[in-house]
Write a protein that holds these residues in place. Structure first.
Motif, PDB file in Angstrom:
ATOM      1  N   LEU A   1      -5.455  -4.241   1.693  1.00  0.00           N
ATOM      2  CA  LEU A   1      -4.683  -3.306   0.871  1.00  0.00           C
ATOM      3  C   LEU A   1      -5.285  -1.912   0.919  1.00  0.00           C
ATOM      4  CD1 LEU A   1      -2.431  -2.772  -1.204  1.00  0.00           C
ATOM      5  CD2 LEU A   1      -3.977  -3.628  -2.981  1.00  0.00           C
TER       6      LEU A   1
ATOM      7  N   GLU B   1      -3.769  -9.405 -11.827  1.00  0.00           N
ATOM      8  CA  GLU B   1      -3.969  -7.995 -12.166  1.00  0.00           C
ATOM      9  C   GLU B   1      -4.011  -7.185 -10.881  1.00  0.00           C
ATOM     10  OE1 GLU B   1      -6.587  -8.111 -16.302  1.00  0.00           O
ATOM     11  OE2 GLU B   1      -7.510  -7.429 -14.433  1.00  0.00           O
ATOM     12  N   LEU B   2      -3.483  -5.996 -10.937  1.00  0.00           N
ATOM     13  CA  LEU B   2      -3.549  -5.056  -9.808  1.00  0.00           C
ATOM     14  C   LEU B   2      -3.828  -3.692 -10.410  1.00  0.00           C
ATOM     15  CD1 LEU B   2      -3.229  -3.975  -6.965  1.00  0.00           C
ATOM     16  CD2 LEU B   2      -0.755  -4.200  -7.195  1.00  0.00           C
ATOM     17  N   ARG B   3      -5.105  -3.309 -10.360  1.00  0.00           N
ATOM     18  CA  ARG B   3      -5.533  -2.096 -11.065  1.00  0.00           C
ATOM     19  C   ARG B   3      -6.048  -1.043 -10.088  1.00  0.00           C
ATOM     20  NH1 ARG B   3      -7.412  -2.403 -16.666  1.00  0.00           N
ATOM     21  NH2 ARG B   3      -6.829  -4.404 -17.592  1.00  0.00           N
TER      22      ARG B   3
ATOM     23  N   ARG C   1       0.829  -1.205   0.000  1.00  0.00           N
ATOM     24  CA  ARG C   1       0.000   0.000   0.000  1.00  0.00           C
ATOM     25  C   ARG C   1       0.862   1.254   0.000  1.00  0.00           C
ATOM     26  NH1 ARG C   1      -1.763   0.292   5.002  1.00  0.00           N
ATOM     27  NH2 ARG C   1      -3.185  -1.475   4.727  1.00  0.00           N
TER      28      ARG C   1
ATOM     29  N   PHE D   1       1.015  -5.014 -14.279  1.00  0.00           N
ATOM     30  CA  PHE D   1      -0.247  -5.440 -13.671  1.00  0.00           C
ATOM     31  C   PHE D   1      -1.496  -5.070 -14.459  1.00  0.00           C
ATOM     32  CE2 PHE D   1       2.423  -5.175  -9.696  1.00  0.00           C
ATOM     33  CZ  PHE D   1       2.424  -6.543  -9.443  1.00  0.00           C
TER      34      PHE D   1
ATOM     35  N   CYS E   1     -14.056 -10.591  -6.084  1.00  0.00           N
ATOM     36  CA  CYS E   1     -12.847  -9.878  -5.663  1.00  0.00           C
ATOM     37  C   CYS E   1     -13.104  -8.938  -4.495  1.00  0.00           C
ATOM     38  CB  CYS E   1     -12.242  -9.116  -6.836  1.00  0.00           C
ATOM     39  SG  CYS E   1     -13.216  -7.685  -7.375  1.00  0.00           S
TER      40      CYS E   1
ATOM     41  N   TRP F   1      -7.210   0.100  -4.848  1.00  0.00           N
ATOM     42  CA  TRP F   1      -6.484  -0.808  -5.737  1.00  0.00           C
ATOM     43  C   TRP F   1      -7.144  -2.174  -5.620  1.00  0.00           C
ATOM     44  CZ3 TRP F   1      -3.428   2.000  -2.018  1.00  0.00           C
ATOM     45  CH2 TRP F   1      -2.821   3.140  -2.558  1.00  0.00           C
TER      46      TRP F   1
ATOM     47  N   ASN G   1      -7.657  -7.473  -0.865  1.00  0.00           N
ATOM     48  CA  ASN G   1      -8.110  -6.145  -1.300  1.00  0.00           C
ATOM     49  C   ASN G   1      -8.600  -5.306  -0.126  1.00  0.00           C
ATOM     50  OD1 ASN G   1      -7.548  -6.398  -4.062  1.00  0.00           O
ATOM     51  ND2 ASN G   1      -9.451  -7.517  -4.425  1.00  0.00           N
TER      52      ASN G   1
ATOM     53  N   VAL H   1      -7.049  -6.232  -6.691  1.00  0.00           N
ATOM     54  CA  VAL H   1      -6.319  -7.392  -7.193  1.00  0.00           C
ATOM     55  C   VAL H   1      -7.323  -8.437  -7.670  1.00  0.00           C
ATOM     56  CG1 VAL H   1      -4.667  -9.210  -6.636  1.00  0.00           C
ATOM     57  CG2 VAL H   1      -4.447  -6.955  -5.564  1.00  0.00           C
TER      58      VAL H   1
ATOM     59  N   LEU I   1       1.892 -12.101  -6.129  1.00  0.00           N
ATOM     60  CA  LEU I   1       1.609 -11.117  -7.177  1.00  0.00           C
ATOM     61  C   LEU I   1       2.407 -11.375  -8.437  1.00  0.00           C
ATOM     62  CD1 LEU I   1       1.663  -7.820  -5.032  1.00  0.00           C
ATOM     63  CD2 LEU I   1      -0.280  -9.339  -5.499  1.00  0.00           C
TER      64      LEU I   1
END
Length: 516
Positions: A205, A108-110, A10, A67, A172, A124, A202, A126, A95
């Motif tokens: 995070l 993916e980490l958007r 983070r 990502f 998610c 964010w 998530n 994941v 990751l």
């Protein structure tokens, strides 16, 4: 240790300014739009051009390449982008994977941004790698990120402060995160251990601490419990129960036809507190010549009394946004799984879908939004089924608040008798406009229409009398006084005019055209 690593992640993402606006700044609006169409070439070209101008990649560009686009980066570049977590920490969190100095993504980490009743926010998220990064169809235990359906449901959630929320089928965790902004506690369930693992990541995070995650199918993890609000983007996709047809956990509940949505609807009454509300998305089938709304209405009463006592028939406001033919429906969801149309697998799956629909005489499939409420004894009931092709109107960010306002307005007018309504004073909502059409050379309009700028963007045709009544609603004159004046002006019987206009006024109040 894992929690400490997530905290480091983070901190690194914050320091890198890894955000939606930063990504748009990297590759531009057109590349953003292309990515939403699953085309990444414009974004890749923009990153190549950026790297040619700089001696070393920016941290945001490295994270975006890895990502978002799913492309490998060097271990050195990732260490520079995530200096606190490092490559080893990213590997421990699952990751990335490293080989010979090159790092490839495992997830993916958007960044994700939104606007709700509590204001603007960003997180964010994941999730599992998509089709573009994988280069092949999705796995059956794929955990989907924030998609169109997720955004639709989050925009529909009514901004009501409550004690408890159930997010049924959390995936998610995106809906649980939204719910956590307006609830003291959230219980998020899923049948997928992988989904719960990513959803818990998530939550940590994004520093959200009031969500409890539970494993299990449908309402099993919350047996004997009730909630003030239930939200669900359930796995509602109708999938053939045929060998060789993939069953994706994120979209397929393993039941025949629309039975999963029926099970969710029937189960909500037992798990809602009195006056509690459930909001969900769903598909429903049109079988033979039957209207799907008749089947939906039959689901509003549980088959058996619940373990917590009798379960009364639910209130319902159901909006059908779209109807697809079996061919369109099959094509949509086969492509969604990553199977290309120009392959033998696509044709095989297509035939399986059409065989399934034909066997059950399914002629069409509807998609829409369901708002269900456990009624309080003696309170006004709500059974509203409607078809609105443009159901999110012109301002999706405020549609949840509009739903809440309309629900309250419906309850008020339903509990108000005609005499009390006639003594009420109303005003026209600020987003409402009136449109008039005239024949050339004529003084009187031939067509009058009331338009709603927000909400569901409704349009209502007006008679001369109704237009006069709405136009005079300034918050000072009572409805009765306005009707009396109109009767004199139009030279009609006042009692007959009241009988004509009051039901229409009730509808305008319930739809948000008129306000107290």
């Amino acid at each position: 240790m894992t929690s400490a690593l997530i905290d480091l992640l983070r901190a690194d993402l914050t320091a890198a300014h890894y955000s939606v606006s930063a990504l748009t700044g990297l590759w531009g609006i057109q590349a953003d739009a292309a990515l939403r169409r699953n085309q990444q070439v414009p974004a890749r070209r923009a990153l190549v051009a950026l790297r040619e101008r700089l001696s070393r990649p920016e941290p945001t560009a490295t994270l975006a390449q890895l990502f978002v686009l799913g492309l490998p980066v060097s271990a050195d570049d990732l260490r520079a982008a995530l200096p606190s977590l490092g490559v080893a920490g990213a590997m421990e969190l699952g990751l990335v994977a490293e080989h010979a100095g090159e790092v490839r993504p495992l997830v993916e980490l958007r960044p994700y941004s939104f606007l709700d009743a509590a204001g603007a926010g960003s997180w964010w998220i994941v999730s599992d790698l998509g089709e573009l990064a994988l280069g092949h169809p999705l796995g059956e235990n794929h955990v989907l990120g924030v998609g169109g359906a997720s955004r639709t449901l989050s925009s529909l959630i009514m901004p009501i402060q409550v004690e408890s929320v159930l997010d049924l089928g959390t995936g998610c965790g995106i809906q649980a995160l939204h719910a956590a902004r307006q609830a003291s506690r959230v219980v998020a369930t899923d049948i997928s251990p992988r989904a719960l693992e990513l959803a818990a990541l998530n939550a940590r995070l994004n520093d959200v601490n009031n969500i409890e995650f539970r494993l299990g199918s449908l309402f099993d993890p919350v047996a004997g419990e009730r909630f003030d609000h239930i939200i669900s983007n359930p796995p509602f996709v109708i999938t053939p129960r045929t060998p060789g047809v993939p069953s994706y956990e994120y979209r397929d509940g393993g039941m025949v036809g629309d039975a999963l949505v029926e099970a969710v609807v029937r189960g909500t009454a037992e798990h809602l507190n009195p006056d509690g509300v459930a909001q969900l998305l769903g598909n429903w089938e049109y079988r033979a010549d039957d209207d799907a709304f008749d089947r939906l209405a039959s689901w509003l009463t549980s088959n058996t009394p619940g373990s917590l006592g009798e379960t009364p028939e639910l209130d319902a406001w159901i909006i059908e946004r779209e109807v697809q033919q079996p061919t369109e429906y099959a094509e949509t969801w086969i492509r969604d799984g990553g199977t290309r149309p120009d392959t033998p697998d696509f044709d095989r799956l297509y035939a399986a879908w059409l065989d399934d629909f034909e066997a059950r005489d399914v002629r069409q499939v509807g998609f829409g939004y369901l708002m269900l409420r456990r009624p309080v004894t003696g309170a006004p009931t709500l059974h509203r089924f409607e078809r609105l092709p443009e159901a999110l109107g012109h301002n999706a960010a405020e549609i949840g608040a509009h739903l809440a306002d309309c629900l309250a307005a419906h309850d008020w007018q339903a509990a108000t008798d005609d005499a009390a309504l006639l003594s009420a004073t109303l005003t026209v909502a600020s987003d409402v406009t009136e449109e008039r059409h005239y024949w050339p050379g004529q003084d009187d309009p031939t067509l009058l229409t009331l338009h709603q700028g927000g909400g569901f963007g409704r349009s209502v045709p007006l008679s001369t009398a109704l237009a006069g009544l709405v136009g005079a609603c300034d918050g000072e004159l009572s409805i009765g006084a306005i009707v009396g004046a109109l009767a004199q002006l139009l030279s009609v019987d006042e009692a007959a005019l009241r009988s004509e206009l009051l039901p229409q006024m009730r509808e305008l109040v319930s739809d948000g055209f008129l306000e107290l």
